[in-house]
Design an enzyme around this catalytic site. Structure first.
Site, PDB file in Angstrom:
ATOM      1  N   SER A 177       0.798  -1.398  -0.243  1.00 50.93           N
ATOM      2  CA  SER A 177       0.518   0.265  -0.371  1.00 50.93           C
ATOM      3  C   SER A 177       0.528   0.934   0.113  1.00 50.93           C
ATOM      4  O   SER A 177       0.197   2.500   0.621  1.00 50.93           O
ATOM      5  CB  SER A 177      -1.096   0.177   1.517  1.00 50.93           C
ATOM      6  N   THR A 217      -3.583  -1.168  -9.315  1.00 49.08           N
ATOM      7  CA  THR A 217      -3.497  -2.485  -8.443  1.00 49.08           C
ATOM      8  C   THR A 217      -5.171  -2.603  -7.914  1.00 49.08           C
ATOM      9  O   THR A 217      -5.308  -3.266  -7.902  1.00 49.08           O
ATOM     10  CB  THR A 217      -1.985  -3.557  -8.597  1.00 49.08           C
ATOM     11  N   LYS A 218      -5.335  -1.666  -6.872  1.00 47.85           N
ATOM     12  CA  LYS A 218      -5.815  -2.029  -5.962  1.00 47.85           C
ATOM     13  C   LYS A 218      -6.764  -1.473  -6.823  1.00 47.85           C
ATOM     14  O   LYS A 218      -8.344  -2.514  -6.531  1.00 47.85           O
ATOM     15  CB  LYS A 218      -5.888  -0.528  -4.729  1.00 47.85           C
ATOM     16  N   THR A 245      -9.298   1.538  -1.595  1.00 43.38           N
ATOM     17  CA  THR A 245      -8.664   3.099  -0.927  1.00 43.38           C
ATOM     18  C   THR A 245      -9.524   4.185  -2.196  1.00 43.38           C
ATOM     19  O   THR A 245      -9.334   3.755  -2.984  1.00 43.38           O
ATOM     20  CB  THR A 245      -6.686   3.110  -1.226  1.00 43.38           C
ATOM     21  N   ASP A 246      -9.328   4.858  -1.397  1.00 46.98           N
ATOM     22  CA  ASP A 246      -9.726   6.476  -2.635  1.00 46.98           C
ATOM     23  C   ASP A 246      -8.937   7.170  -3.904  1.00 46.98           C
ATOM     24  O   ASP A 246      -9.009   7.522  -4.921  1.00 46.98           O
ATOM     25  CB  ASP A 246      -9.774   7.317  -1.303  1.00 46.98           C
ATOM     26  N   GLU A 247      -7.314   6.404  -3.586  1.00 44.26           N
ATOM     27  CA  GLU A 247      -7.263   6.685  -4.589  1.00 44.26           C
ATOM     28  C   GLU A 247      -7.124   5.967  -6.176  1.00 44.26           C
ATOM     29  O   GLU A 247      -6.741   6.024  -6.735  1.00 44.26           O
ATOM     30  CB  GLU A 247      -5.334   6.084  -4.417  1.00 44.26           C
ATOM     31  N   LYS A 263       4.709   6.254   7.487  1.00 47.34           N
ATOM     32  CA  LYS A 263       4.102   6.851   6.537  1.00 47.34           C
ATOM     33  C   LYS A 263       3.779   8.611   7.237  1.00 47.34           C
ATOM     34  O   LYS A 263       4.411   8.603   7.512  1.00 47.34           O
ATOM     35  CB  LYS A 263       2.185   6.610   7.315  1.00 47.34           C
ATOM     36  N   ASN A 311      -6.233   6.905   6.099  1.00 50.37           N
ATOM     37  CA  ASN A 311      -6.280   7.223   7.801  1.00 50.37           C
ATOM     38  C   ASN A 311      -5.424   7.315   8.437  1.00 50.37           C
ATOM     39  O   ASN A 311      -4.139   7.425   8.148  1.00 50.37           O
ATOM     40  CB  ASN A 311      -6.445   5.083   7.924  1.00 50.37           C
ATOM     41  N   TYR A 324       0.397   1.287  -7.144  1.00 47.10           N
ATOM     42  CA  TYR A 324       0.010   0.938  -6.278  1.00 47.10           C
ATOM     43  C   TYR A 324      -1.831   0.832  -6.370  1.00 47.10           C
ATOM     44  O   TYR A 324      -2.089   0.224  -6.623  1.00 47.10           O
ATOM     45  CB  TYR A 324       0.266   1.750  -5.004  1.00 47.10           C
TER      46      TYR A 324
END
Length: 332
Positions: free
Chosen positions: A82, A151-152, A121-123, A187, A178, A148
């Site tokens: 992630s 792929t999500k 995710t919102d991405e 992060k 988050n 990332y």
């Protein structure tokens, strides 16, 4: 009372979910986690052993996954590679975990006819302009910008296809950024918090204008439980807490809360393809399923998070030096 399989349950958001489930329901939990750098068994310390069992393994291991699906009533799929910076450095693990791993889980859900909830995710939606009044909704077209997020996005589409083609009982949620306990120090927020706690000046990408829609991990957890209980099969729900803040504001808040000058940070080279703004419209989740976030004051939630990192230095210290050495090598 039932048993949940939580993939990635030793990671940041997954471990917060396990703590939330144990503290707020009668469910038992089996955690399946590969325990890579982002997974930490210590994040599950103190939970009752008669209700939480940790299995170290890969979600792409079909034999292991098949065995575990036979022992549970429902599955919540958090496991993912992630980190955007890591995906730019080496995309392959993101394909293996986010695509092949999700496929493996879906095939097991299909075989065992298990309720399946997929965390995303919102991405996957790309980004918004800073002056755009719009927010992401469940109908926003996908426009991922990194290995990332792409792929999500692919894993989301697999879930949708398995619902439609094979009748898998699945739902999807896409959540905003988050923050909270147990987040790896690579992060943004925990990196800056732990820098300040160590007397190191925080680091800010570019001008710090990038906006994220922050949500406390415990609110994410309560939303997922709500979807698992009340969500309509095949539907997608966006999870957000109206917490839009630009990175500059977040860094300055961390400094102010810890008693430092608000400008005591350094600008570093921005990363390639850095999305400008994410913003979530969670109206569907709130109106159709009746969910509301508990932590609606970002500064209060951030202060609680700083307190947690201050009180749990033994949890994050082992990873800190390696993370800072990696970023130093990239001039960040």
């Amino acid at each position: 009372m039932g048993t949940l399989l939580v993939t990635g349950g030793a990671g940041f958001i997954g471990s917060n979910f396990v703590h939330h489930v144990i503290g707020n329901t009668d469910h038992s939990v089996i955690v399946l986690d590969k325990l890579t750098y982002a997974g930490n068994a210590a994040s599950l310390a103190g939970l009752p052993e008669d209700r939480v069992r940790l299995v170290e393994g890969d979600i792409a291991d079909a034999t292991l996954v098949d065995d575990l699906f036979g022992q549970v009533d429902a599955v919540v799929h958090y496991a993912a590679e992630s980190h955007n910076d890591n995906s730019l450095h080496d995309p392959r693990p993101f394909l293996d975990t986010n695509i092949v791993g999700t496929y493996t889980l879906l095939e097991a859900a299909r075989k065992h006819d298990r309720r399946f909830h997929h965390i995303s995710t919102d991405e996957v939606y790309g980004d918004l302009e800073l002056d755009d009044p719009a927010r992401f909704t469940e109908n926003t077209p996908y426009n991922p910008s990194s290995p990332y997020s792409s792929t999500k996005a692919g894993s989301d589409l697999l879930v949708r296809a398995w619902v439609r083609s094979f009748g898998v009982k699945a739902t999807i949620s896409n959540c905003s950024n988050n923050y909270g306990p147990y987040q790896h120090v690579e992060k943004f927020i925990p990196r800056q918090i732990t820098n300040v706690l160590r007397g190191i000046r925080p680091k800010l990408y570019g001008k710090g204008e990038n906006v994220r829609d922050w949500i406390h991990a415990d609110d994410h957890s309560s939303a997922v439980l709500t979807i698992l209980d009340k969500g309509v099969i095949g539907e997608t729900y966006l999870i957000g807490a109206d917490g839009e803040k630009d990175n500059k504001t977040v860094v300055e808040l961390i400094l102010s809360i810890t008693g430092q000058p608000a400008d005591a940070y350094d600008h570093v080279t921005d990363r390639p393809g850095h999305d400008m703004r994410y913003a979530i419209d969670s109206t569907k989740l709130r109106t159709e399923l009746g969910w509301t976030p508990r932590y609606q004051d970002f500064e209060a939630g951030l202060k609680a998070t700083i307190d947690w990192y201050r009180d749990n230095e033994a949890w994050w210290t082992p990873a800190k030096d390696g993370v800072e050495a990696f970023y130093a090598s990239k001039g960040q």
